[in-house]
Design an enzyme around this catalytic site. Sequence first.
Site, short mmCIF file in Angstrom:
data_model
loop_
_atom_site.label_atom_id
_atom_site.label_comp_id
_atom_site.label_asym_id
_atom_site.label_seq_id
_atom_site.Cartn_x
_atom_site.Cartn_y
_atom_site.Cartn_z
N TYR A 1 -7.95 46.99 -10.54
CA TYR A 1 -6.91 46.10 -11.08
C TYR A 1 -6.23 45.29 -9.98
O TYR A 1 -5.01 45.14 -9.98
CB TYR A 1 -5.88 46.92 -11.87
CG TYR A 1 -6.33 47.17 -13.29
CD1 TYR A 1 -6.13 46.22 -14.28
CD2 TYR A 1 -7.02 48.33 -13.63
CE1 TYR A 1 -6.59 46.42 -15.57
CE2 TYR A 1 -7.48 48.54 -14.91
CZ TYR A 1 -7.25 47.58 -15.88
OH TYR A 1 -7.70 47.78 -17.16
N TYR B 282 -4.58 49.87 -25.82
CA TYR B 282 -5.39 50.06 -24.61
C TYR B 282 -5.98 51.48 -24.67
O TYR B 282 -5.24 52.45 -24.78
CB TYR B 282 -4.56 49.91 -23.32
CG TYR B 282 -5.41 50.18 -22.11
CD1 TYR B 282 -6.20 49.18 -21.54
CD2 TYR B 282 -5.47 51.46 -21.56
CE1 TYR B 282 -7.03 49.44 -20.46
CE2 TYR B 282 -6.30 51.74 -20.47
CZ TYR B 282 -7.06 50.72 -19.93
OH TYR B 282 -7.89 50.98 -18.86
N ASP C 129 -5.24 58.92 -29.58
CA ASP C 129 -5.47 58.84 -28.15
C ASP C 129 -4.18 59.29 -27.46
O ASP C 129 -3.23 58.52 -27.31
CB ASP C 129 -5.82 57.39 -27.77
CG ASP C 129 -5.96 57.20 -26.26
OD1 ASP C 129 -5.59 58.11 -25.50
OD2 ASP C 129 -6.44 56.12 -25.84
N LYS D 196 -5.41 62.35 -17.95
CA LYS D 196 -4.16 62.17 -17.20
C LYS D 196 -3.44 63.50 -16.94
O LYS D 196 -3.84 64.27 -16.09
CB LYS D 196 -3.26 61.16 -17.89
CG LYS D 196 -3.85 59.74 -17.90
CD LYS D 196 -2.82 58.73 -18.30
CE LYS D 196 -3.40 57.34 -18.47
NZ LYS D 196 -3.57 56.60 -17.23
#
Length: 421
Positions: free
Chosen positions: A15, A142, A234, A263
């Site tokens: 990114y 996302y 999600d 995560k």
Amino acid sequence: MSLVERDLKVIWHPYTQMQTAQPPIPIVRGEGTCLFDEDGKKYIDAVSSWWVTIHGHSHPYIAKKVAEQLNKLEHAIFAGFTHEGAVQLAERLLKLLPANQQKAFYSDNGSTAVEVAIKMCLQYWHNNGGARTKILAFKNAYHGDTFGAMAVSGRSAFTAAFDQLLFEVEFIDTPDEGNLETLKAQITKLKSELACFIFEPLVQGAGGMLMYEAKHLDGLMAHCKKEGVLLIADEIFTGFGRTGKSFACYHVNEQPDIMCFSKGLTGGTMALGLTTCTQHIYNAFLSDDKMKTLFHGHSFTANPIACASALASMDLFVEPGTAANIQQIVERHVAFKNKIKDHPKIKAIRQTGTILAMDWETGGDTSYFNSLRDTLYQYFLDAGIIMRPLGNTIYILPPYCITDEELTYVYAKVEQALNEL
Ligand code: PMP
């Protein structure tokens, strides 16, 4: 040559527009909420290092458990073989999840956990001889950077170069009081085609920390259930306490068919992905026909080191002190939000659990490419705080171990920035 010079020679960062980006900051050590650079400068990690670090950096307990595991078993192929860590983690995680979650499928990261979830749904219908092949998702969603995960993410700057290659997805607005019935009608109209609905419960993270209400999500989930549309939650970002409850799905009454985790799963120590599902979905893959197998697996599936760090992270997560820390952050976020909400530089401010986000007034639109981003990023870095604004949206989502003083400091710098910039 310095580490940064060596980095610039060989590394392509994620990114990052490499032509214009500032050189990276060389980090040598982490402790608690903080990261330390080569020169000993301390940074409060107000974004939990891309939202993964929940108990703090280099947590000694996780480190100890990982070290023990390293000396026992570092890796083993997970097809045809199993190991204690993978089984124990599945057993313990499933107990923390809605009761309908019965089976765990491992992968390596968030995007792969999403890929697995999508494949489970599409092949569920395929195995059942059904014709449902379309996926429903939210605008601004996302779900990751691999192709399937990108396809179910909102079309944006992140996907622009690939838009023509992404499979078609039905995108709907996030629900609110005014549009819920319209959304339900849209779903009913498409129901014979819809295989599943994938959503980030309550908070759309990378889309700009956009938040929507649990009761409306509940309504949408109930409607999908009625129409036979499978539900994929999600929880890669929202899982493990982020929204104030252990999992965001506990803010609603309906239970998803499939859940995705990564995560915070390992406390942010190791890369690990996990997709859980109901017995009903699992059963659709049981057959004498080998073609009904879920043909998916990564080399590092259920890596024992990653499982050990997830188990250690879970030990810490279920300690009463962690829930108390989460609650403390929630309360302080609410108080801070109320304190600054009327500041003329704040266009919008919102909070869910430990996530506090605000859009800064720029005179223009709220966007990922807003130039205020770089100013804000540098301002907070100079102050020893890691923030990664999404355009003109800044957010604070610290590790749960953040101290009162650290959080006070972060808030003070936000206020200072509001008055100075
Ligand atoms: N889903 C959500 C909701 C996410 O926030 C992210 C990562 N930001 C992902 C999926 C993808 O996870 P990863 O970066 O580990 O591939």
